[in-house]
Design a protein around this motif. Structure first.
Motif, PDB file in Angstrom:
ATOM      1  N   ASN A 116       0.829  -1.203   0.000  1.00  0.00           N
ATOM      2  CA  ASN A 116       0.000   0.000   0.000  1.00  0.00           C
ATOM      3  C   ASN A 116       0.866   1.256   0.000  1.00  0.00           C
ATOM      4  N   GLU A 148      -0.561  -0.537  -4.405  1.00  0.00           N
ATOM      5  CA  GLU A 148      -1.957  -0.150  -4.238  1.00  0.00           C
ATOM      6  C   GLU A 148      -2.048   1.305  -3.803  1.00  0.00           C
ATOM      7  N   ASP A 178      -7.188   1.302  -5.164  1.00  0.00           N
ATOM      8  CA  ASP A 178      -7.753   0.731  -3.941  1.00  0.00           C
ATOM      9  C   ASP A 178      -9.020   1.491  -3.521  1.00  0.00           C
TER      10      ASP A 178
HETATM   11 CA    CA Z   1      -4.928  -2.010   0.039  1.00  0.00          CA
END
Ligand code: CA
Ligand code: C2E
Ligand code: CA
Ligand code: CA
Length: 277
Positions: A116, A148, A178
């Motif tokens: 992320n 993401e 996301d």
């Molecule tokens: Ca995520």
């Protein structure tokens, strides 16, 4: 310790509430937690929706502090962004996650890995060089790695984000959008985003088997995503019934507690062992 005590004294004397104090303490403790490697990564499987095969994992940050107890990423990541600590945090996450991926590949586990990124990471000029070097140093092809970014992170500065994501894709990284559906990205903007994967927010997924409107939204989003050559991921699957609906709708990838909660590396390996048996 003395420094922390004095901050408490000031805060209390000014009548600040407990929430505020906790945030203050998080801001103070986070840098040393990162430095001293007291953060942990957990891994949650991403599976093929149609076959149930495990394709890869998403790395998720965990922090248990002696004084603060469990601090959730939802709580400390926004603060890390405000204080500028996020860059160090992202560097630590990339390093630790790619170390783990390297280990798994050495063991013959052909998993992909999702990391992320936060909105601020997209404004960091060294981001592309950093992740590219991190992968190269470990002999990992970027094709195994998905970055993401939330829809809302992209919307902070769309032009900047788009060119950064474009650079990452040119190197070979995969990009996932996301929490799709919770922000304000228009369809026109979605079309312009250099992305490979669309992750439908769990608020649309959790009750998909019982709320017809959710099913309608997800159905049309999957159609749209496929038109735009994007892979679709449904997150937040908690029940078999949700999985069955998503299978029918032609969703590509699934993720959720129904399959596994995010787990520490060793526990994930155990889960995988039992799952594949
Ligand atoms: Ca995520
Ligand atoms: P996210 O990227 O949307 O991650 C999915 C969140 O949903 C995770 O929460 C995960 O534990 C949770 N989840 C997964 N399956 C289910 C399910 O079936 N039901 C429910 N109710 N929840 C499920 P988590 O780990 O607390 O992370 C929250 C958010 O914090 C993440 O949302 C992400 O935005 C952020 N985050 C976590 N790790 C990192 C990181 O390393 N870097 C950055 N920048 N952000 C991170
Ligand atoms: Ca999400
Ligand atoms: Ca989220």
């Amino acid at each position: 310790q003395a420094k922390r005590a004095s901050v408490f004294a000031v805060a209390y004397s000014q009548g600040m509430d407990e929430q505020y104090l906790r945030r203050l303490q998080i801001v103070q403790s986070l840098p040393s937690a990162v430095r001293e490697q007291r953060l942990q990564l957990h891994f949650q499987p991403k599976l093929s929706c149609q076959t149930g095969q495990v394709l890869g994992v998403e790395a998720l940050l965990r922090w248990r502090d002696e004084q603060l107890g469990v601090v959730r990423p939802d709580e400390f990541i926004p603060l890390a962004e405000q204080t500028g600590e996020i860059q160090r945090l992202t560097r630590w996450v990339c390093g630790a996650a790619l170390d783990q991926l390297q280990l798994w590949h050495e063991q013959g586990l052909q998993l992909s890995l999702a990391i992320n990124l936060s909105a601020l990471d997209l404004q960091w000029s060294e981001l592309v060089a950093f992740v590219t070097d991190s992968a190269k140093q470990r002999g990992l092809s970027p094709a195994w790695i998905t970055l993401e970014v939330t829809e809302s992170a992209v919307m902070v500065d769309p032009e900047q984000a788009i060119s950064r994501l474009q650079e990452l894709r040119e190197v070979g990284f995969k990009i996932a959008i996301d929490d799709y559906g919770t922000g304000y990205a228009s369809l026109a903007q979605l079309k312009r985003l250099p992305a490979d994967e669309l992750k439908l927010d769990r608020s649309f997924i959790q009750h998909i088997a019982s709320i017809p409107e959710d099913e309608t939204i997800v159905r049309s989003t999957i159609l749209l995503a496929h038109e735009l050559k994007l892979t679709t991921v449904a997150e937040g699957i908690e029940e078999d019934s949700a999985w069955q609906v998503l299978k029918q709708l032609g969703c590509d990838t699934v993720q959720g507690y129904y399959f596994s909660r995010p787990l520490a590396a060793a526990q994930f390996e155990e889960w995988l062992d039992n799952y594949q048996r």
